[in-house]
Structure formats: C-alpha cells, structure tokens
Motif scaffolding. Structure first.
Motif, mmCIF file in Angstrom:
data_model
loop_
_atom_site.group_PDB
_atom_site.id
_atom_site.type_symbol
_atom_site.label_atom_id
_atom_site.label_comp_id
_atom_site.label_asym_id
_atom_site.label_seq_id
_atom_site.Cartn_x
_atom_site.Cartn_y
_atom_site.Cartn_z
ATOM 1 N N GLN A 149 0.801 -1.442 -0.521
ATOM 2 C CA GLN A 149 -0.198 0.305 0.017
ATOM 3 C C GLN A 149 0.456 1.266 0.113
ATOM 4 N N VAL A 150 1.728 1.009 1.057
ATOM 5 C CA VAL A 150 3.106 2.367 1.144
ATOM 6 C C VAL A 150 3.615 2.237 -0.790
ATOM 7 N N LYS A 151 4.701 1.624 -0.956
ATOM 8 C CA LYS A 151 5.211 0.794 -2.131
ATOM 9 C C LYS A 151 4.446 1.406 -3.756
ATOM 10 N N GLN A 152 3.465 1.160 -3.825
ATOM 11 C CA GLN A 152 2.346 1.741 -4.761
ATOM 12 C C GLN A 152 2.653 3.214 -4.405
ATOM 13 N N ALA A 153 2.381 3.800 -3.784
ATOM 14 C CA ALA A 153 2.417 5.270 -2.954
ATOM 15 C C ALA A 153 3.467 5.674 -4.120
ATOM 16 N N TRP A 154 4.374 5.074 -3.332
ATOM 17 C CA TRP A 154 5.815 6.341 -3.860
ATOM 18 C C TRP A 154 6.507 5.387 -4.362
ATOM 19 N N ASP A 155 5.915 4.835 -5.631
ATOM 20 C CA ASP A 155 6.573 4.463 -7.043
ATOM 21 C C ASP A 155 5.621 5.097 -8.190
ATOM 22 N N LEU A 156 3.686 5.406 -7.392
ATOM 23 C CA LEU A 156 3.623 6.676 -8.201
ATOM 24 C C LEU A 156 3.978 7.752 -8.222
ATOM 25 N N ALA A 157 4.452 7.927 -7.076
ATOM 26 C CA ALA A 157 5.362 9.591 -6.779
ATOM 27 C C ALA A 157 6.762 9.953 -8.048
ATOM 28 N N VAL A 158 7.155 8.676 -7.673
ATOM 29 C CA VAL A 158 8.119 8.224 -8.484
ATOM 30 C C VAL A 158 8.147 8.721 -9.619
ATOM 31 N N GLU A 159 7.173 7.894 -10.326
ATOM 32 C CA GLU A 159 6.973 8.038 -12.059
ATOM 33 C C GLU A 159 6.725 9.548 -12.289
ATOM 34 N N ALA A 160 5.774 10.207 -11.200
ATOM 35 C CA ALA A 160 5.149 11.308 -11.593
ATOM 36 C C ALA A 160 5.896 11.741 -11.758
ATOM 37 N N ASN A 161 7.753 12.213 -11.243
ATOM 38 C CA ASN A 161 8.791 12.922 -11.377
ATOM 39 C C ASN A 161 9.481 12.882 -12.845
ATOM 40 N N ARG A 162 9.774 11.241 -12.757
ATOM 41 C CA ARG A 162 10.544 10.612 -14.077
ATOM 42 C C ARG A 162 9.946 10.931 -15.083
ATOM 43 N N ARG A 163 8.067 11.989 -15.008
ATOM 44 C CA ARG A 163 7.211 11.991 -16.015
ATOM 45 C C ARG A 163 7.950 13.664 -16.375
ATOM 46 N N LYS A 164 8.316 14.181 -15.539
ATOM 47 C CA LYS A 164 8.383 15.318 -15.396
ATOM 48 C C LYS A 164 7.517 16.279 -15.142
ATOM 49 N N LEU A 165 6.182 15.933 -14.812
ATOM 50 C CA LEU A 165 5.030 15.860 -14.157
ATOM 51 C C LEU A 165 4.180 16.944 -13.105
ATOM 52 N N SER A 166 5.114 17.579 -13.135
ATOM 53 C CA SER A 166 4.887 17.901 -11.308
ATOM 54 C C SER A 166 5.958 19.788 -11.247
ATOM 55 N N ALA A 167 4.828 20.413 -11.091
ATOM 56 C CA ALA A 167 5.368 22.156 -11.183
ATOM 57 C C ALA A 167 6.824 21.976 -9.760
ATOM 58 N N ASN A 168 6.408 21.876 -9.019
ATOM 59 C CA ASN A 168 6.878 21.256 -7.298
ATOM 60 C C ASN A 168 6.529 22.439 -6.311
ATOM 61 N N ALA A 169 5.818 22.790 -6.942
ATOM 62 C CA ALA A 169 5.359 24.018 -5.754
ATOM 63 C C ALA A 169 4.487 23.270 -4.371
ATOM 64 N N ASP A 170 5.189 23.533 -3.570
ATOM 65 C CA ASP A 170 4.498 23.602 -1.971
ATOM 66 C C ASP A 170 2.985 23.573 -2.182
ATOM 67 N N ASP A 171 2.309 22.412 -0.910
ATOM 68 C CA ASP A 171 0.872 22.850 -1.003
ATOM 69 C C ASP A 171 0.967 24.630 -0.238
ATOM 70 N N TRP A 172 -0.291 25.505 -0.680
ATOM 71 C CA TRP A 172 -0.949 26.905 -0.967
ATOM 72 C C TRP A 172 0.656 27.666 -0.557
ATOM 73 N N SER A 173 1.561 27.482 -1.129
ATOM 74 C CA SER A 173 2.579 28.434 -1.108
ATOM 75 C C SER A 173 2.528 29.512 -1.769
ATOM 76 N N THR A 174 3.368 30.880 -1.678
ATOM 77 C CA THR A 174 3.089 31.838 -3.218
ATOM 78 C C THR A 174 3.479 31.098 -4.523
ATOM 79 N N ASP A 175 4.252 30.229 -4.424
ATOM 80 C CA ASP A 175 4.576 29.125 -5.730
ATOM 81 C C ASP A 175 3.275 28.823 -5.983
ATOM 82 N N TRP A 176 2.456 27.823 -5.327
ATOM 83 C CA TRP A 176 1.121 27.341 -5.938
ATOM 84 C C TRP A 176 -0.384 27.857 -6.147
#
Lengths: 322, 425
Positions: free
Chosen positions: B226-253
């Motif tokens: 249950q944890v590893k799947q969620a982890w792998d999805l996050a890693v995959e999202a990063n590999r695909r460069k899908l993330s804006a890398n903006a912390d939740d509710w930050s100025t950037d967000w």
C-alpha cells in the motif's frame, strides 16, 4: 536612622545592643530580601524549575500526556547517532555565518552615515532603520517568501529580466540558507546600527577634529578612529548576534516549515528541538536535544570568550592610547 | 521615612503573597469556567460561531465556547499535563490517533450513548475516533473527501476529455492519470500536470488505501504494497516531469494556479476553498471529478470529552447537538464549508449547490460519492513520526535527484530508527 539608635543604646548594655543589632539586622536583611524576591521567585518558577525539569525529562520517554518512562541515557545515545541533529547544528552555524558578517558590516556603515552632522532628518532615518526589528515576523516571512519564491519570486523575475536562469531558492541547500540569512539581516541590521550609533556618539569629537586638522581622509577616519574606538561595542554586538544566531527559530519556521524545507536544509537546532517535542510529541528527546544545545553553546561561548578577551582588552588599550 | 518604606514593603509582600496564593490555588479543582457551566475549546473556523451562539439555549446546557488561537495542541497538552484548566469539551484534529495511547484522558463516548447515533454517520469516519480497544474518544465533525480538481480548457488543448464524467472514466487509475499527464505536458510545454509529488501523489494515493503504516497492534507494515505503490506512483510522476514542484498553498502554488501553469491536482474538498481564495482569477475554469485510484480522505476533525469534565452527560448532549446531521448541513456545510460526516446531510438536496467557481457544477455530487466510498483505515498514534521520513526522502528524489531505490531504503532505515526509539520494535 537605625544605626543612630543602635549607637545611642550601645553604651548602656553592650550584649543587649548586639542582640538587638543582629535581630535588627536580620529583619533588615529580611525586608531587603523581600524587596528583591519577586525576581528570584519568578526566576525560580520560570527559569530554574524548567531547567531542572528538562534535565530530569531528558532521561525519560514521555509523549506529553501519559506516564513518563525512565530510559537512562537512551535519549542521548539516540541524539548522538541522529544525523538530523548534527545536520541542524551545521545548518545553524552556516546560517549564522552568512547572516552575521554582512549584518554587522551594514549596521556599521549605516551608523557611520547616520552620525554625520550634515545629515537632515536623522531621527526619521533612525526610526526607519529600526522598523524592521519591530515588524511581525510572519509578515516578514510572507514578503521574503514572495521574494525568494521558486518560480515566480521577485529575485527570479529580476534574474529572468537580465537573461539569467532563475534559481529555485527554497529548493536548494544554499538558497534556503541565503533566504533565511537575508531575513535575519533585514530584521537586525537596523537594531545593530542603533547600538553602533550610540557607541559612535560616545566618541569625543575632538578626535575627529584633530584628524581633520591633520588632513585625514574619510576612509582613514573610519578605520583609524571610528573602528578602534568602537571595538567594545562591536564585540558586544558580535556576542548578542551569536546568541541570537544560535537560537534562530522563527525565521526558518515561518519560511520553510517545521522540518526545515527540502532536505531539512533550513532546520536550525532550536527548530529541530521544537519539531521533536511539539510536533512529534517526544518531549524526552526534545529535552535531551536542549541539553545537547547547551553543551554546544558552552563550547562556542568559551571560544568566543577567549577571542573577545584578547581582542577586547587590546581594543580598549588602543582606544585609551588614542 | 522608615514607616513609608515599611508600608511599601508590606504592600509589596502583600501583593506578592496574593499572587502566590492565586497561583497555588490551581490544583485538581481548577476549571476554565464557573461552576455549573462547561467549557469547549475549538479553533477558528472549526465550528460555526452562529451555531455556538444558539447552542446553550437550544441544548439547555450552559457552556462557554473558547476559541483558542495558535498552538492549539500544545495548549491542550499543557492543560492535560498540568491536570488543571482542562477544557470539558475539546476539538481534536485529524491526529486524533495520537491520543489513543492515553485514551483514559477522555471519557468513552460509547458509555454516554453514542451507539444510538452511530448509524447516522459515515462508518470510516466514526471508526477513526475509536481506539483499537474499542473506546470512543472522538465524535465526528467534518471530513475531507478527495477528488480530482482539473482545468477543462487545458484538457481540451491537450486533446483530453473535458466533462467530469468522461474525465473520471478515462483517468480512473493513477497509471491512466500519469499517462494523461504526459500527454498534457507534451501538448502544453508551459503547463505541469500537478503541483508536487509528496503531497498530491504520494499522500493522496496512500489516503485511498485500507491500510497505512502500522496495524492495530502497532506493528510496522509500512514496507507493504500500500505504501510502496503510492511511492512508486510519486517517483513515476517525477520521472515523467509532471510536477510543478510547488509546495501546497505556497506563493508558488497560488501563482501557478492563477496563471494556469498547473492543470490538475488531487485534493480534499477544503482545497477547493483555498483554490478559490488563492486563484480567484480562474473562477469558472475549474471542474471536479472522481479522483484517480478511488475515494480518499484528507483532514477532518473530532470533538472529545475529557475525563475532567464536570458533567459528561450534558457535554455529550452539547456535542451530539452541535454535530447533529441537521447542524452539520446548515451550519457546517452551507455556512462554513465544512464537509459533513453525517450521511443524511451529505445527501440532502439543501447541500447541493451550483458552485460558480466550478462553472456552475454541483461539486457536492462528486464529494458525496467520494465520502461514502472511503475505506476504513487504522491511523496509528505514530503516523506523525513515520510519515515525515517518507515525505522527506521523496523530497530528496525530486529536489536533489536522489536515486529512488536508495531513497526508499533510507526512508525505511529512518523509520526503523524512529520506531526503535519509540520502543515499538
């Protein structure tokens, strides 16, 4: 009044007089102690007790509500093997270093300029430079968050305008530290400038006049008269900003959060203590970290003291000679 | 001169004595409010002030609501540790499980008749306020069912479906979601699919699971699928460069949401409120649909009665009235935008509004389905110690390019160290 009455009685019965004197003295002392007692009582309640209790707590495992469990030196053992603890110490010293030196330099320059006789509206400037110190830290953090923001920050907008690549300030180890240091510098430069200004005003004007008569330049006056005469004040500000730097907490907390941002790069010693005790509810470990910090600060103070002692007396002697 | 000084000292010692006596008065018998009343601690925006104003009269119990500012939890823990000035009724946040090891500090609500209303509330939410031993310490307040927030205009440009039902059908799994993400960032190079991987992929994917870090005997199971799947999805999202890398509710967000640089995020119902506050320019451009991977929950709170409570029966009356299905609907959902835990208030037509921020969509439809499908999960008292290890290593993956396998191993090592420190292994 008390002494005269004792002196008057002294001739009649020396023994009784002596007894009366000690009795009198005791009550006299008692009222004196009573007069200074508010400080000691408050200190005992809010200073001494927490110190002793945290020492006791550091040998316990306690989540803040239930029963404490005695664990001996386990918390200290855990601390010594805790890479985040050591990292927070390194972070603290790095941030302290890159904030204190520019801060004191700017403060000195500002104080020197504020002290010029020809400057108009000096009190307005003094107030303006002091305002950052009394500004809400949360407000400052919001502004600095916008300035150093990773993609849309003011600095990055500036960098892009001149064709440079933008920097993800709050995602990179040094970026975080520079942002925190910038907040410290902005907040405390004015404060130190006001202290320097007081020191500058204590320097006799004859020295400056003599220097001017001798044809000394501004730079020479600054380095040959101002700096040496100000040395004790400079040492004072070094010590206070060292103490402040070691206790750095609010700036990183509001800028990058309780865990210090990516890679814990902004986590200072006190922030780490806070996170362990108040976020993770490990009060025993938090207390142990507190005593770890105590030891580090003692060591650092000893070094500081040695340096200050040598330099301080030298400064004073030179000042006296001048 | 002397009498004046003596008078002054006498006055000073008198003052001091009064002060000392005043403080020594706080033993076990010290309460926050006068005899015959009950105190209730809550934080800003957790209960409607209108409702609290009406409550004492409606319930017939004189109680004094006290809105506690910053450091809510520290203040509550301090009162418990000092065994004085403990509130009779207390709001508990979604970390209610951290009180489980000390559940004897609270009164078991089952003993006060909570069983009678149990069927009116979402079962998974109810279960989160009950310890593994079966003591109920938290009465359900609001919940945080999750959904996918997305921008149909950007989806259209990327050749993806735009209607909520179609989007939900096409992006039903996380794999499909990430695949669509790749399609989107390829079509729109300036836009990212999601804000950041630790909280909008890992945390959200994990929130959909039926197990988390520890089982009910507090044995570590966080190295499981249950944890590893969620982890792998996050890693995959990063590999695909899908993330804006903006912390939740930050100025950037906020900035990225306002300027359309982020096309979607999976978040709880209350994130919609933050979005409409932070990116009001995009009003009408957003829609919500079922989240990839199914229903999940993030956030939500509880009301508890401490063992110091002077009248537990009356306190329970207050709690069950404040959080009755009707009041959760009228004063929770409709006034405060706090998502209800009571089943009937989720379904009630009075809670189905066309939301202008979501282009007139009835967003409650989506959240209601999600709320009803959340899987019951045991959240342990130590999740607040374990979770940061995974989040911090995931952050190393995206911010410093750390090898994901090494990061996973380091996270487990760190968890191991923390658990042995806690004496759990």
């Amino acid at each position: 009044m008390a002494t005269t009455s004792i002196a008057a009685n002294a001739g009649k019965d020396p023994g009784a007089a002596a007894r009366a004197a000690t009795g009198r003295k005791r009550s006299e002392y008692f009222s004196l102690y009573l007069a200074i007692s508010p400080f000691y009582i408050l200190f005992a309640v809010f200073g001494l007790f927490p110190i002793l209790f945290s020492a006791y707590l550091s040998f316990q495992s306690w989540n803040g509500i239930g029963d404490m469990k005695f664990v001996g030196f386990a918390q200290y053992q855990f601390m010594l093997s805790d890479q985040f603890f050591w990292k927070s110490i390194v972070n603290t010293f790095q941030i302290w270093f890159i904030s204190t030196i520019p801060m004191l330099f700017f403060a000195l320059v500002i104080a020197f300029m504020l002290n010029q006789q020809m400057l108009r509206g000096r009190s307005a400037y003094r107030i303006a430079y002091f305002i950052p110190n009394v500004t809400s830290i949360v407000a400052i953090a919001i502004i600095f968050g916008s300035i150093f923001s990773n993609q849309f920050g003011l600095i990055n907008a500036g960098l892009q305008a001149i064709g440079a690549d933008s920097i993800e300030w709050l995602n990179t180890p040094w970026g975080i530290k520079i942002a925190i240091a910038a907040m410290v510098i902005w907040r405390w430069t004015g404060y130190n400038a006001i202290i320097y200004l007081a020191g500058l005003q204590a320097i006799p004007t004859e020295l400056y006049e003599a220097a001017r008569v001798d044809g000394a330049s501004w730079v020479q006056v600054f380095f040959r008269i101002t700096i040496p005469m100000l040395r004790p004040i400079i040492l004072f500000t070094v010590i206070t900003s060292t103490i402040g730097g070691m206790q750095l907490f609010a700036e990183p907390q509001v800028l990058v959060g309780n865990s210090g941002g990516p890679g814990n790069e902004g986590q200072t010693m006190v922030l780490y203590l806070y996170e362990q005790a108040f976020i993770k509810n490990q009060f025993g470990y938090g207390a142990a970290i507190g005593w770890g910090l105590f030891v580090i600060m003692i060591l650092f103070s000893l070094i500081n003291w040695r340096l200050v002692q040598g330099a301080g007396t030298r400064g004073l002697r030179r000042g006296a000679r001048a | 001169m002397a009498p004046t000084r003596r008078a002054f000292l006498a006055a000073a010692s008198g003052l001091l004595g009064t002060a000392l006596l005043g403080t020594s008065g706080c033993g076990r018998g010290s309460y926050l409010t006068p005899e015959g009343t009950l105190s209730l601690w809550y934080w800003n925006r957790s209960i409607s002030d209108t409702l609290l104003g009406k409550a004492p009269k409606a319930v017939g119990v004189p109680f004094v609501p006290q809105k506690i500012g910053s450091d809510y939890k520290s203040k509550f823990l301090t009162s418990l540790a000092g065994r004085a000035y403990v509130p009779d009724i207390v709001g508990l946040n979604d970390d209610v499980a951290t009180y489980f090891p000390n559940s004897d500090e609270f009164i078991d609500l089952y003993e006060l008749g909570a069983k009678d209303v149990e069927s009116e509330y979402l079962q998974w939410k109810w279960a989160r306020g009950v310890t593994p031993e079966g003591r109920m310490i938290g009465f359900p307040m609001d919940t945080g069912p999750t959904a996918l927030f997305y921008r149909p205009d950007l989806f259209e440009q990327a050749g993806l479906p735009t209607e909520p039902d179609e989007v939900a059908a096409k992006l039903d799994t996380w794999e499909a979601y990430l695949e669509a993400g790749s399609q989107l960032v390829e079509a729109l190079p300036k836009t990212k699919m999601l804000p950041n991987i630790p909280s909008t992929v890992y945390t959200q994917a994990l929130a959909q699971q039926a197990t988390r870090y520890l089982d009910e005997k507090n044995k570590f199971i966080g190295d499981g699928p249950q944890v590893k799947q969620a982890w792998d999805l996050a890693v995959e999202a990063n590999r695909r460069k899908l993330s804006a890398n903006a912390d939740d509710w930050s100025t950037d967000w906020n900035a990225a949401m306002s300027t359309g640089r982020i096309a979607t995020f999976v978040g709880a119902v209350w994130a919609g409120q933050i979005l409409s506050d932070g990116a009001n320019d995009t009003k009408g451009k957003w829609r919500v649909c079922r989240a990839p991977g199914g229903a999940g929950n993030a956030g939500g709170s509880f009301l508890g009665i401490t063992k110091y409570c002077r009248d537990p029966e009356a306190a329970f009356k207050v709690i069950s009235w404040l959080q009755s299905p009707e009041n959760q609907l009228v004063y929770g959902l409709n006034e405060m935008k706090l998502y209800p835990a009571a089943i009937s208030s989720i379904e009630d037509p009075r809670g189905q509004h066309k939301d202008p921020f979501f282009g007139g969509q009835v967003s409650n439809d989506v959240f209601a389905t999600s709320a009803k499908e959340v899987k019951p999960v045991y959240l342990s008292p130590y999740d607040n110690v374990i979770n940061p290890a995974f989040i911090s290593e995931l952050t190393n993956v995206w911010s410093a390019g750390k090898n994901p396998d090494a990061a996973w191993n380091d996270a487990l090592t760190e968890v191991n160290r923390q658990l042995s420190h806690l004496g759990l292994i």
